[in-house]
Design an enzyme around this catalytic site. Structure first.
Site, PDB file in Angstrom:
ATOM      1  NE  ARG A 123      60.994  40.360  97.386  1.00 41.86           N
ATOM      2  CZ  ARG A 123      62.030  40.868  98.033  1.00 41.86           C
ATOM      3  NH1 ARG A 123      62.153  40.691  99.336  1.00 41.86           N
ATOM      4  NH2 ARG A 123      62.948  41.533  97.378  1.00 41.86           N
ATOM      5  CE  LYS A 145      40.120  37.115  89.146  1.00 43.60           C
ATOM      6  NZ  LYS A 145      39.264  37.422  88.001  1.00 43.60           N
ATOM      7  CD  GLU A 187      28.544  41.410  89.557  1.00 39.12           C
ATOM      8  OE1 GLU A 187      28.668  40.203  89.251  1.00 39.12           O
ATOM      9  OE2 GLU A 187      29.111  42.337  88.944  1.00 39.12           O
ATOM     10  CE  LYS A 229      34.679  35.881  93.223  1.00 38.46           C
ATOM     11  NZ  LYS A 229      35.080  37.216  92.875  1.00 38.46           N
ATOM     12  CD  GLU A 239      39.746  34.463  85.483  1.00 34.52           C
ATOM     13  OE1 GLU A 239      39.108  34.962  84.585  1.00 34.52           O
ATOM     14  OE2 GLU A 239      39.880  34.963  86.600  1.00 34.52           O
ATOM     15  NE  ARG A 243      38.443  33.676  90.274  1.00 39.37           N
ATOM     16  CZ  ARG A 243      39.115  34.056  91.349  1.00 39.37           C
ATOM     17  NH1 ARG A 243      39.882  33.212  91.984  1.00 39.37           N
ATOM     18  NH2 ARG A 243      39.028  35.273  91.800  1.00 39.37           N
ATOM     19  CG  ASN A 247      34.295  36.184  83.348  1.00 34.28           C
ATOM     20  OD1 ASN A 247      34.411  36.936  84.302  1.00 34.28           O
ATOM     21  ND2 ASN A 247      35.310  35.568  82.785  1.00 34.28           N
ATOM     22  CG  HIS A 250      31.013  40.217  84.182  1.00 37.94           C
ATOM     23  ND1 HIS A 250      29.886  39.634  84.707  1.00 37.94           N
ATOM     24  CD2 HIS A 250      31.480  41.065  85.142  1.00 37.94           C
ATOM     25  CE1 HIS A 250      29.696  40.103  85.937  1.00 37.94           C
ATOM     26  NE2 HIS A 250      30.645  40.967  86.227  1.00 37.94           N
ATOM     27  CG  HIS A 254      34.152  43.693  81.575  1.00 32.62           C
ATOM     28  ND1 HIS A 254      34.712  42.453  81.817  1.00 32.62           N
ATOM     29  CD2 HIS A 254      33.884  44.232  82.788  1.00 32.62           C
ATOM     30  CE1 HIS A 254      34.768  42.265  83.120  1.00 32.62           C
ATOM     31  NE2 HIS A 254      34.281  43.317  83.734  1.00 32.62           N
ATOM     32  CG  HIS A 267      30.411  46.190  87.069  1.00 32.42           C
ATOM     33  ND1 HIS A 267      31.152  45.769  85.991  1.00 32.42           N
ATOM     34  CD2 HIS A 267      30.193  45.096  87.842  1.00 32.42           C
ATOM     35  CE1 HIS A 267      31.388  44.461  86.115  1.00 32.42           C
ATOM     36  NE2 HIS A 267      30.821  44.037  87.227  1.00 32.42           N
TER      37      HIS A 267
END
Ligand SMILES: NC(=O)c1ccc[n+]([C@@H]2O[C@H](COP(=O)([O-])OP(=O)(O)OC[C@H]3O[C@@H](n4cnc5c(N)ncnc54)[C@H](O)[C@@H]3O)[C@@H](O)[C@H]2O)c1
Ligand SMILES: [Zn+2]
Length: 367
Positions: A123, A145, A187, A229, A239, A243, A247, A250, A254, A267
């Site tokens: 956990r 993340k 980025e 960041k 998010e 946040r 994007n 993106h 994506h 990417h």
């Protein structure tokens, strides 16, 4: 080269200490040793990265009671539930406990699956990221993340689990192939457009040098981009709103990656095109021509790979299916000027369709 910088990212579970720069590993030495002292440390990496940088990290872990090396496949191939399950079983077999330590050493893919193993094992155990690609240093290692892919959808199983430490040592970047630096720089450009006009100026002056292996300037742009960041994530750990700024490029990016098919468009290149399209959307809302030209020129100098021909409708469908899309519709991040951006949720879908169609033809024809 200047010394590494230290940041503390405060989140709802405590604090992540982050060192970035030329001597990050040296700066982290005392705390890293204390953290592993007398405990088993699992070092999750991939064979190529371990070969390049593994020994160096393991030397820093001499205070641990034992070090167990576990390898995963690089890239999306390693980001699976099977890999995560195998890691957990190997950790049980090696006697891993709740207070064992885990470190990830590698690019964003190793960090994502290794971080997810740390989030799930018993956990959740404490872990540290030691990112070794440009993208992992400025982006993937920051923010907590973690996750893996399902065959149906990328990054669709995962957890928020903040690392205790991030050790982003610029020396590890010296072995990166030029292409991965180019991809990662998209980025960095994104971060500059969002929040740092001085970084944008620096990129304009130094881009050519940054693309060369072992560039002296890489460390300082990594620090500046990572700082952005860190600031965004600190302000908004889960998010909600700020946040979403990350994007930029993106939303379309994506969809381009998805519609191009597995791995056909990298990417960074996809985000490059996404940022160019964001400029088109931002112009009618007041982005000045001069800023639009600067963004186009800088992204253009990174030479995003040529796009195959796409049907705008299938791109729009792919955008609506993206996990970042909301029930309420698409959101876009649009530059307000160089160094500032906004999240916009109320763009007219017909206008997007129109601009996208002309963007795609314009771009393809002009190359
Ligand atoms: N968690 C997040 O917030 C987040 C954010 C952005 C991206 N990501 C994820 O990151 C992944 C992409 O990461 P990436 O771009 O780092 O690619 P990657 O992890 O696939 O690594 C790319 C290649 O670089 C090699 N490599 C790594 N370090 C090296 C070094 N120092 N020298 C030479 N070669 C080296 C690896 O062996 C690999 O072949 C994607 O899976 C993406 O989903 C996660
Ligand atoms: Zn990205």
């Amino acid at each position: 080269m200047p010394d590494a910088r230290q940041f503390d990212l405060v989140h709802d579970r405590g604090l992540t200490r982050i060192w970035i720069g030329a001597d990050a590993l040296d700066r982290s030495r005392a705390e890293l040793s204390d953290w592993v002292r007398g405990r088993r440390a699992f070092v999750i990496s991939s064979a190529p990265v371990r070969e390049l940088h593994g020994e160096w990290l393991e030397r820093e872990l001499s205070a641990a009671s034992a070090v167990t090396a576990l390898d995963v496949a690089d890239g999306e191939a390693g980001k699976t539930l099977d890999t995560m399950g195998r890691l957990a079983r190997e950790m049980v077999a090696a006697g891993g406990k709740r207070d064992s330590r885990l470190l990830t050493l590698g690019g964003g893919s190793v960090g994502d699956v290794g971080g997810f193993a740390a989030a799930c094992f018993l956990r959740g155990i404490e872990y540290a990221h030691v990112p070794t690609t440009l993208l992992a240093q400025v982006d993937a290692s920051i923010g907590g993340k973690t996750g893996v892919n399902l065959p149906e959808a990328k990054n669709s199983v995962g957890a928020f689990h903040q690392p205790r430490f991030v050790i982003a040592d610029a020396r590890t970047l010296s072995t990166l192939p030029r292409e991965l630096i180019r991809q990662g720089l998209f980025e960095v450009v994104k971060a500059a457009i969002l929040a740092d006009s001085a970084l944008f100026d620096l990129l304009e002056v130094r881009l050519r040098e940054l693309l060369e292996p072992e560039s002296e300037s890489l460390g300082s742009v990594v620090e500046a981009a990572a700082a952005i960041k860190i600031a965004v994530v600190s302000a908004d750990e889960r998010e909600a709103d700020r946040r979403r700024l990350l994007n930029l490029g993106h939303t379309l990016g994506h969809a381009l990656e998805t519609c191009a098919g597995h791995g056909a468009l990298a990417h960074g290149d996809a985000v490059g095109h996404g940022m160019l399209f964001a400029v088109e959307l931002a112009l009618p809302r007041g982005l000045r021509d001069r800023d639009a030209q600067r963004i186009r020129a800088l992204v253009g100098r990174l030479a995003p790979a040529r796009l195959p021909s796409f049907d705008p409708d299938s791109l729009i469908r792919a955008m609506s299916r993206d996990k970042k899309a909301r029930e309420t519709g698409l959101s876009w991040v649009l530059p307000l000027r160089v160094g500032a951006a906004e999240v916009v949720d109320d763009l007219d879908p017909a206008l997007i369709g129109e601009l996208l169609a002309s963007f795609l033809t314009g771009f393809v024809e002009s190359r």
